[in-house]
Design an enzyme around this catalytic site. Structure first.
Site, PDB file in Angstrom:
ATOM      1  N   PHE C 117       0.843  -1.193   0.000  1.00  0.00           N
ATOM      2  CA  PHE C 117       0.000   0.000   0.000  1.00  0.00           C
ATOM      3  C   PHE C 117       0.880   1.245   0.000  1.00  0.00           C
ATOM      4  O   PHE C 117       2.064   1.181   0.367  1.00  0.00           O
ATOM      5  CB  PHE C 117      -0.935  -0.001   1.221  1.00  0.00           C
ATOM      6  CG  PHE C 117      -2.399   0.092   0.856  1.00  0.00           C
ATOM      7  CD1 PHE C 117      -3.043  -0.984   0.277  1.00  0.00           C
ATOM      8  CD2 PHE C 117      -3.127   1.258   1.092  1.00  0.00           C
ATOM      9  CE1 PHE C 117      -4.386  -0.917  -0.065  1.00  0.00           C
ATOM     10  CE2 PHE C 117      -4.473   1.327   0.751  1.00  0.00           C
ATOM     11  CZ  PHE C 117      -5.101   0.250   0.173  1.00  0.00           C
ATOM     12  N   GLN C 231      -7.781  14.937   3.265  1.00  0.00           N
ATOM     13  CA  GLN C 231      -7.083  14.064   2.325  1.00  0.00           C
ATOM     14  C   GLN C 231      -7.830  13.923   1.006  1.00  0.00           C
ATOM     15  O   GLN C 231      -9.025  13.657   0.987  1.00  0.00           O
ATOM     16  CB  GLN C 231      -6.912  12.668   2.930  1.00  0.00           C
ATOM     17  CG  GLN C 231      -6.220  11.698   1.984  1.00  0.00           C
ATOM     18  CD  GLN C 231      -5.664  10.495   2.710  1.00  0.00           C
ATOM     19  OE1 GLN C 231      -6.405   9.586   3.074  1.00  0.00           O
ATOM     20  NE2 GLN C 231      -4.371  10.504   2.954  1.00  0.00           N
ATOM     21  N   HIS C 233      -7.979  11.578  -2.178  1.00  0.00           N
ATOM     22  CA  HIS C 233      -7.549  10.283  -2.688  1.00  0.00           C
ATOM     23  C   HIS C 233      -7.212  10.454  -4.163  1.00  0.00           C
ATOM     24  O   HIS C 233      -7.991  11.047  -4.900  1.00  0.00           O
ATOM     25  CB  HIS C 233      -8.659   9.245  -2.511  1.00  0.00           C
ATOM     26  CG  HIS C 233      -8.191   7.839  -2.673  1.00  0.00           C
ATOM     27  ND1 HIS C 233      -7.838   7.315  -3.892  1.00  0.00           N
ATOM     28  CD2 HIS C 233      -8.003   6.848  -1.766  1.00  0.00           C
ATOM     29  CE1 HIS C 233      -7.456   6.058  -3.722  1.00  0.00           C
ATOM     30  NE2 HIS C 233      -7.543   5.747  -2.440  1.00  0.00           N
ATOM     31  N   LEU C 243     -14.780   5.671  -5.447  1.00  0.00           N
ATOM     32  CA  LEU C 243     -13.390   5.353  -5.125  1.00  0.00           C
ATOM     33  C   LEU C 243     -12.872   4.154  -5.924  1.00  0.00           C
ATOM     34  O   LEU C 243     -13.530   3.123  -6.005  1.00  0.00           O
ATOM     35  CB  LEU C 243     -13.293   5.041  -3.627  1.00  0.00           C
ATOM     36  CG  LEU C 243     -11.958   4.498  -3.120  1.00  0.00           C
ATOM     37  CD1 LEU C 243     -10.900   5.583  -3.158  1.00  0.00           C
ATOM     38  CD2 LEU C 243     -12.107   3.957  -1.709  1.00  0.00           C
ATOM     39  N   GLU C 246      -6.663   2.222  -3.638  1.00  0.00           N
ATOM     40  CA  GLU C 246      -5.211   2.270  -3.707  1.00  0.00           C
ATOM     41  C   GLU C 246      -4.640   0.864  -3.897  1.00  0.00           C
ATOM     42  O   GLU C 246      -3.528   0.694  -4.410  1.00  0.00           O
ATOM     43  CB  GLU C 246      -4.701   2.867  -2.388  1.00  0.00           C
ATOM     44  CG  GLU C 246      -3.215   3.125  -2.338  1.00  0.00           C
ATOM     45  CD  GLU C 246      -2.866   4.104  -1.211  1.00  0.00           C
ATOM     46  OE1 GLU C 246      -3.577   5.118  -1.080  1.00  0.00           O
ATOM     47  OE2 GLU C 246      -1.911   3.840  -0.482  1.00  0.00           O
ATOM     48  N   ARG C 277      -0.581   9.611  -0.403  1.00  0.00           N
ATOM     49  CA  ARG C 277      -1.709  10.170  -1.147  1.00  0.00           C
ATOM     50  C   ARG C 277      -1.585  11.664  -1.402  1.00  0.00           C
ATOM     51  O   ARG C 277      -1.993  12.155  -2.457  1.00  0.00           O
ATOM     52  CB  ARG C 277      -3.000   9.882  -0.392  1.00  0.00           C
ATOM     53  CG  ARG C 277      -3.354   8.420  -0.450  1.00  0.00           C
ATOM     54  CD  ARG C 277      -4.549   8.086   0.418  1.00  0.00           C
ATOM     55  NE  ARG C 277      -4.889   6.673   0.247  1.00  0.00           N
ATOM     56  CZ  ARG C 277      -5.828   6.067   0.951  1.00  0.00           C
ATOM     57  NH1 ARG C 277      -6.503   6.718   1.884  1.00  0.00           N
ATOM     58  NH2 ARG C 277      -6.092   4.791   0.734  1.00  0.00           N
ATOM     59  N   HIS C 345     -11.456  12.543   0.374  1.00  0.00           N
ATOM     60  CA  HIS C 345     -11.590  11.166   0.821  1.00  0.00           C
ATOM     61  C   HIS C 345     -11.703  11.038   2.333  1.00  0.00           C
ATOM     62  O   HIS C 345     -12.454  10.217   2.836  1.00  0.00           O
ATOM     63  CB  HIS C 345     -10.360  10.391   0.334  1.00  0.00           C
ATOM     64  CG  HIS C 345     -10.408   8.919   0.611  1.00  0.00           C
ATOM     65  ND1 HIS C 345     -11.428   8.123   0.137  1.00  0.00           N
ATOM     66  CD2 HIS C 345      -9.562   8.100   1.290  1.00  0.00           C
ATOM     67  CE1 HIS C 345     -11.204   6.867   0.527  1.00  0.00           C
ATOM     68  NE2 HIS C 345     -10.103   6.822   1.230  1.00  0.00           N
ATOM     69  N   ARG C 380      -2.741  10.990   6.176  1.00  0.00           N
ATOM     70  CA  ARG C 380      -2.909   9.613   6.616  1.00  0.00           C
ATOM     71  C   ARG C 380      -2.398   8.662   5.545  1.00  0.00           C
ATOM     72  O   ARG C 380      -2.589   8.889   4.357  1.00  0.00           O
ATOM     73  CB  ARG C 380      -4.393   9.329   6.865  1.00  0.00           C
ATOM     74  CG  ARG C 380      -4.699   7.896   7.184  1.00  0.00           C
ATOM     75  CD  ARG C 380      -6.164   7.678   7.501  1.00  0.00           C
ATOM     76  NE  ARG C 380      -7.029   7.793   6.344  1.00  0.00           N
ATOM     77  CZ  ARG C 380      -7.235   6.813   5.462  1.00  0.00           C
ATOM     78  NH1 ARG C 380      -6.610   5.655   5.597  1.00  0.00           N
ATOM     79  NH2 ARG C 380      -8.058   6.983   4.435  1.00  0.00           N
TER      80      ARG C 380
END
Lengths: 118, 247, 567, 120
Positions: C117, C231, C233, C243, C246, C277, C345, C380
């Site tokens: 990730f 954030q 995304h 979405l 990721e 991100r 996001h 994050r």
């Protein structure tokens, strides 16, 4: 929830009967009733002599009992739920019980006659 | 296609009228518009009183089920252009009491979910420090399909048995029971099955199969229910056996 | 007027709320717990999370490395003691969920599988195909049904918290089905209502993510923290904002610009598609601004190329991405690239809490996206948030449960409920108002936040946003509500949600205006450098008489000194 | 729910058709039992033979044959989706199970034919 034992029993007969009917009934109808009309068979097996000659075979006796029992119990169970589907929510169990009784009697008679009567 | 579409919504506003009624809304049409987008358009620009549930708009939260042209669907993943009609009829999911417009009462469904004990039951619990229960990919595969249910209740709206007999536990809850019963980590299948083999359980299902057809997540509740019937029958019949033969 | 009384009241039924409820119920079977939520638990937005959740399960990995990745990802704004605690408790939570039946994807040998990730040094993201949030939420929800002492009030909208001194003792809540206002007395409250992505126009968030809990806490006097850190995304579908996880990059997908180039080589060469991100979103916007985006019906975008991954990876590990691409943009990801652009996001900020979830008010706790502990700092890392919901959900459940067990009996004053009922029914619905409709105000709020408080901000855009927000608050006072019914009045709930979003938006904008530096997701074009001297600090915003009041709190730094953040 | 619900969509209708086969199966089986029991007495058998060779009964058996075939096909296709049979580490697809059912049907029909005409 209280187990519905009787329905569980009849469901098993129904399921087994379903396989029996699926395997045996079409060919059975052709042999004994529809074959000549359809031009598939020359010999009419539904005369007294033909039938009598045939049912003396022990394997045939077993076949008969299995087919009759399977078809009747399968049919009775499903018939009962057709009544439910048509909205007879209150009475379908009672009518169903009647159908099972008929199925049981007819199968028992067939078995008795096949095994001891003929 | 025309640049406008008529949304014919079955409405029910208990404080305004005791009976449901239809209302037509002419909504500007885009080719990538979902039925839900049209409903949201009505709410935002035409009539704010129109009530419906929605959240994720990506087919996973299960909020937005409704009857579209008589078929229960997720409105967030049904394109208007799929319907191929100038007038699109939208109403609440069938077989449920309606609270308002497209919002139906879920209480019965929630009770049934709980009734099948949808949690892992174990004879003894392994301490967390000793790590996970091993499960091979093919063991996950046994229950994976039935674990994909999003509780949208579309299967209940498609199930005529539930329509005829509201006491019937119904497709999603039974599929969930199956999901836990075939999970290799679970020891509760007997206990769970005991709740399914009564009058309103497995035997009511006549395998219409519509639940699996309308399910937007391909969960196949119908297949799961059939697979529960044989072990269910055996368990139900054990009561007829002398105690010593019961397992 | 209905009255309810419970020991522990949990507002919100997503991952954090359910985990908190179960933790409290396991510890004490006598604790009377209620989960109250405006939606049924399985509708909560946790359900939309796709890619996975991080925890150290493998021998090649260490808790320190997970903590360091998180701290570096946060642009050194995370509290390092909280991060260490988080990474320590994370593995236990994953195993716990496994024991409760969560269908984690497995390796061929039967172990829980892990995937790569963004921003993580090694593979440590646990997953269940790409429906992780869905499986997590349903596992928690189904498991919660086991406990007799967890009750639920589904489709109840909590409208306000009621205080007695510095302690929260109750809440007012609207039963959506009947429209009845009820008073809810509780010895302890946990807010787990998620974020506020819907305050922005283009977001991956579901309709319900309107910041109700944050706004509620803020109005009750609990400060919010680090709200400027929003954030984006990198990969959402243009138009809908749906979405695309990721994990699609974790499994090896590429981002390409109009020229077909993997443009990230000029931005995060060491990490490429697995960069954090904030940097990826900014890189995409730079590409688009410099004319290397691809034009589409919903504006310019870039391409997410999964064509080289093959059918097996797509069907086994990314079935939802495949499904979403096919359903919503008519693209088979095996053959074509998916159009994507950054979308709002997640809120790094939230209600200021300590590591037990305790807010500044006694009896009030928060966890999950609603809270800011903080482990996420200025940015994050993907797959830390679901773990956060579990770790801090459980911690808040235990802490609040213990508080509730020793707390004194309380009585919610009738007047508080009556006043709230009057506000909703006499004022909002009863009075002729004749202002703008709720959708119109909401749309202006969303476009304003998108245009002025987006991926890049500056003093001018943020000041403009404060002005628009002030005007919108004025419009809100006269908002027109056409639906006067009590039963399931979704227009009324839309108004309440708009109020939450306006409140949260104001906190975001004012916090952003004051932070004259660039850090993580907060990118000030007029202050493009990180300024550790002045802003290695948490923004704490409190509702004052005349508007938001801002203070700063020091960041807890234990082991990792701030350094340049290069990937 | 109205008792005509099964007219609402073609799938419901096919379901009803499938279920209704049971009525024909049941009645035919009863008729066959009667005919079988009549074998006890030639006179009685022949007296009733008028009934069993009537055009009404022949039409009925024609319908039952169709129903029995519908039953056989739907039974195998439904059960193909239910059973999970693993062969060499892979679960057989429903289509394979259906084909197996059809094959079994043909084989068993052939055996019954042999049983009747040759005996074993």
């Amino acid at each position: 929830m209280e187990p519905d034992t009787s329905t569980a029993v009849f469901w098993q007969f129904f399921a087994l009967g379903g396989f029996i009917v699926a395997l045996l009934l079409p060919v059975h109808i052709i042999l004994f009733h529809a074959g000549v009309d359809l031009g598939l068979l020359e010999e009419d097996l539904s005369t007294f002599d033909a039938m009598l000659a045939w049912v003396t075979d022990p394997l045939v006796k077993v076949y008969l009992i299995v087919l009759v029992g399977g078809a009747l119990f399968h049919g009775a169970h499903r018939f009962k739920y057709v009544l439910f589907d048509l909205g007879m929510r209150r009475s379908y169990r009672k009518v169903g019980a009647f159908l099972y009784v008929i199925a049981g009697l007819a199968t028992a008679l067939t078995a008795l006659v096949a095994l001891f009567g003929v | 296609m025309a640049d406008e579409i008529i949304l014919r919504v079955t409405r029910y506003r208990p404080e305004q009228s005791p009976l449901p009624f239809h209302e037509d809304f002419a909504v500007p049409f885009r080719n990538d518009m979902m039925v839900l987008d049209a409903l949201a358009y009505v709410k935002d620009h035409m009539d704010g009183s129109l009530a419906f549930r929605w959240s994720c708009r990506m087919g996973i939260c299960g909020s937005c089920g409704a009857s579209v042209e008589g078929t229960p669907r997720l409105t967030c993943s049904t394109f208007l252009h799929e319907i191929r009609k100038p007038i699109v009829r939208v109403g609440p999911l069938g077989h449920f009491p309606v609270i308002k417009d497209l919002v139906v009462d879920m209480d019965d469904f929630m009770r049934k979910l709980q009734q099948v004990m949808p949690w892992i039951i174990r004879e003894s619990e392994k301490p967390l420090e000793r790590g996970e229960y091993s499960q091979l990919p093919e063991q996950v595969e046994l229950y994976r399909q039935q674990s994909l249910c999003i509780n949208c209740m579309i299967c209940y709206a498609g199930c005529p048995v539930y329509g005829l007999e509201p006491e019937f536990i119904g497709p999603a809850a039974l599929a969930l029971a199956y999901r836990y019963n075939v999970d290799t980590r679970d020891h509760g299948s007997k206990e769970r099955l005991a709740r399914l083999i009564g009058r309103t359980g497995l035997w009511e299902c006549t395998y219409v199969g519509e639940c699996s057809v309308v399910c937007p997540k391909n969960v196949d509740p119908a297949g799961a229910i059939q697979r529960l019937k044989a072990p269910g029958a055996i368990q139900a019949i054990q009561i007829l056996l002398p105690p010593i033969l019961r397992r | 007027m209905e009255r309810f009384s419970h020991d522990l009241v949990i507002v919100g039924g997503g991952a954090a709320g359910l985990r908190a409820a179960i933790a409290a119920a396991e510890e004490s079977p006598h604790l009377d717990i209620v989960i109250i939520s405006k939606v049924y638990p399985m509708r909560s937005h946790t359900v939309s999370a796709e890619g996975g959740l991080a925890a150290v399960l493998r021998d090649y990995d260490t808790l320190d490395l997970h903590a360091f990745d998180t701290v570096k990802g946060s642009d050194f704004l995370a509290d390092q003691d909280a991060v260490e605690l988080f990474t320590r408790e994370a593995p236990k939570e994953i195993i716990q969920l496994e024991h409760w039946g969560c269908p984690w994807s497995r390796d061929p040998d039967g172990r829980i599988a892990v995937r790569a990730f963004g921003g993580m040094s090694v593979k440590r993201t646990i997953f269940a195909a790409d429906k992780v949030g869905f499986h997590l939420l349903h596992t928690l929800f189904q498991h919660s049904l086991k406990y007799d002492n967890i009750q639920r009030l589904d489709e109840w909208f909590v409208t306000s918290l009621v205080r007695e001194g510095q302690r929260v003792i109750g809440a007012t809540a609207l039963d959506l089905r009947t429209g009845t206002m009820a008073g809810l007395t509780g010895k302890a409250f946990i807010l787990t209502t998620g974020g506020a992505g819907r305050a922005f126009q283009f977001t991956t968030n579901g309709m319900i993510k309107t910041g109700d809990g944050m706004a509620m806490a803020y109005r009750a006097g609990a400060p919010l923290k680090d709200m400027e850190f929003v954030q984006f995304h990198p990969t959402a579908l243009p138009g809908t904002g749906i979405l695309i996880t990721e994990a699609s990059r974790g499994e090896g997908g590429y981002l390409r610009n109009a020229d077909g180039d993997r443009f990230l080589k000029s931005y995060v060469p060491g990490k490429m598609e697995l960069g954090p991100r904030d940097l990826l979103s900014r890189a995409i916007m730079t590409e688009i601004r410099e004319g290397r985006g691809i034009e589409g019906p919903y504006g310019p975008h870039v391409h997410l190329d999964l064509t080289h991954l093959g059918r097996k990876v797509l069907s086994e590990r990314l079935p939802m991405v495949t499904e979403l691409a096919e359903k919503y943009v008519g693209i088979n990801p095996e053959e074509e690239s998916i159009p994507v652009r950054p979308g709002v996001h997640y809120m790094m900020g939230g209600v200021h809490t300590d590591a037990t979830g305790q807010t500044s008010l006694a009896g009030l706790y928060a966890a999950g996206e609603t809270a800011c502990v903080s482990i996420n700092g200025a940015n994050r890392l993907g797959s830390n948030s679901l773990t956060e919901c579990l770790v801090f959900g459980a911690r808040a459940g235990l802490a609040a449960g213990r508080y509730a067990r020793q707390a004194s009996e309380v009585e919610l004053p009738t007047e508080a409920v009556q006043a709230e009922e009057a506000r909703l029914y006499d004022d909002l619905l009863g009075r002729e108002r004749g202002g703008r409709g709720v959708a119109e105000i909401r749309e202006e709020l969303q476009t304003t936040m998108e245009d002025h408080v987006g991926i890049s901000r500056d003093a001018a855009s943020l000041s403009e946003a404060t002005k628009v927000l002030a005007r919108l608050k004025g419009s809100f006072e006269k908002v027109e509500v056409a639906d006067k019914d009590r039963v399931f009045n979704t227009e009324l709930t839309s108004v309440l949600e708009l109020e939450s979003m306006l409140t949260v938006a104001e906190a975001i904008v004012h916090s952003a205006l004051r932070r004259t530096e660039t850090r993580g997701a907060h990118f000030r074009t007029d202050f493009p450098e990180r300024d550790d001297e002045n802003f290695l600090a948490h923004t704490v915003v409190t509702q004052g008489e005349t508007g938001p009041e801002i203070e700063y709190l020091p960041v807890t730094i234990t082991r990792w000194k701030p350094e340049a953040r290069v990937y | 729910m109205p008792s005509t619900w099964w007219l609402r969509n073609p799938r419901y209708f096919l379901y009803m058709l499938r279920e209704v086969t049971s009525i024909f199966v049941y009645l035919y089986a009863l008729a066959f039992v009667v005919q079988f029991l009549l074998l006890a007495d030639r006179g009685l058998f022949d007296a009733f033979r008028v009934l069993f060779t009537s055009s009404v009964f022949r039409a009925f058996t024609g319908v039952v044959l169709v129903m029995a075939v519908v039953h056989a096909i739907t039974w195998w296709s439904l059960n193909a989706g239910v059973f999970r049979i693993r062969l060499r580490g892979r679960t057989l697809p429903p289509a394979a199970l259906f084909a197996g059912g059809m094959l079994a049907w043909i084989v068993v029909s052939g055996l019954v034919y042999l049983l009747v005409f040759r005996g074993f």
